[in-house]
Design an enzyme around this catalytic site. Structure first.
Site: not given
Ligand code: E4P
Length: 216
Positions: A87
């Site tokens: 990622k």
């Molecule tokens: C996904 O890859 C993200 O890390 C995540 O969905 C972020 O979500 P949040 O906005 O609830 O922190």
């Protein structure tokens, strides 16, 4: 549409996996910190533990923000397990690194995507997934679902292969709307996924069936 769970909590990952509908997991540094994971070895071991629970793509986020650092970290993460997806944040060095990973057969998830322009760049670099954060877009006063629809339309028009991984999901309705808008994947905390099960008429109907079953 694939279902990923967005957490580093092993119990929640197991619970979602036992439903039989889980296709993968996403994590991020905030989610890892929430579980009290500290230190490089502990982080790597936690990713391995997740890979042992779920047979599907597991996103592991790099912490470096420079090209060489992202490549070095990504190689280590990718070597942990064949299901690891590196990622990478949507920054200039991140895009360069995604291109390198693509050319070298390593799967990527371009994260922190908030615009169609960023999505186009991630697709051009060959990212396997890209993660628009719809909940955070909503929080900022814009429409997260509009962003998913716009990216989906562009990707259909251009024939891009990158999968739209709708992230920052806040409720069950977000998941339904993502399916309608053409997202390839949603990543969600456990609660919105379980929220899809709920309907008051199901509860009332089942209670009545159980009551009548007692009369048989
Ligand atoms: C996904 O890859 C993200 O890390 C995540 O969905 C972020 O979500 P949040 O906005 O609830 O922190």
């Amino acid at each position: 549409m694939k279902f990923f769970i967005d957490t580093a909590n092993l119990n929640q990952i197991k619970e979602a996996n036992e439903l039989g509908i889980l296709d993968g997991v996403t994590t991020n540094p905030s989610l890892m910190a929430k579980e009290g994971i500290k230190g490089y070895d502990a982080i790597l071991n936690h990713y391995k533990a997740i890979c042992e629970i779920v047979e599907g793509d597991i996103s592991a986020e790099v912490l470096a923000t420079d090209y060489d650092g992202i490549i070095a970290e990504g190689k280590v993460l990718a070597a942990l397990h064949h299901n690891i997806v590196v990622k990478v944040p949507m920054i200039k060095d991140g895009i360069k690194a995604i291109k390198w990973f693509t050319d070298n057969g390593i799967k990527t998830n371009c994260t922190l995507v908030f615009s169609a322009g960023q999505a186009i760049l991630a697709a051009k670099a060959g990212s396997t997934y890209l993660s628009p954060f719809i909940g955070r877009v909503d929080d900022s006063g814009w429409d997260g679902m509009l962003l998913i629809r716009q990216i989906a339309n562009i990707f259909t028009a251009q024939g891009y292969k990158t999968q739209i991984l709708a992230a920052s999901i806040r409720n069950a309705n977000h998941i339904i709307q993502c399916a309608e808008a053409g997202a390839h994947v949603i990543t969600s905390p456990l609660e919105p996924i379980l929220g899809l099960l709920k309907h008051p008429l199901t509860d009332i109907g089942l209670a009545k069936f159980m009551e009548d079953a007692g009369k048989m």
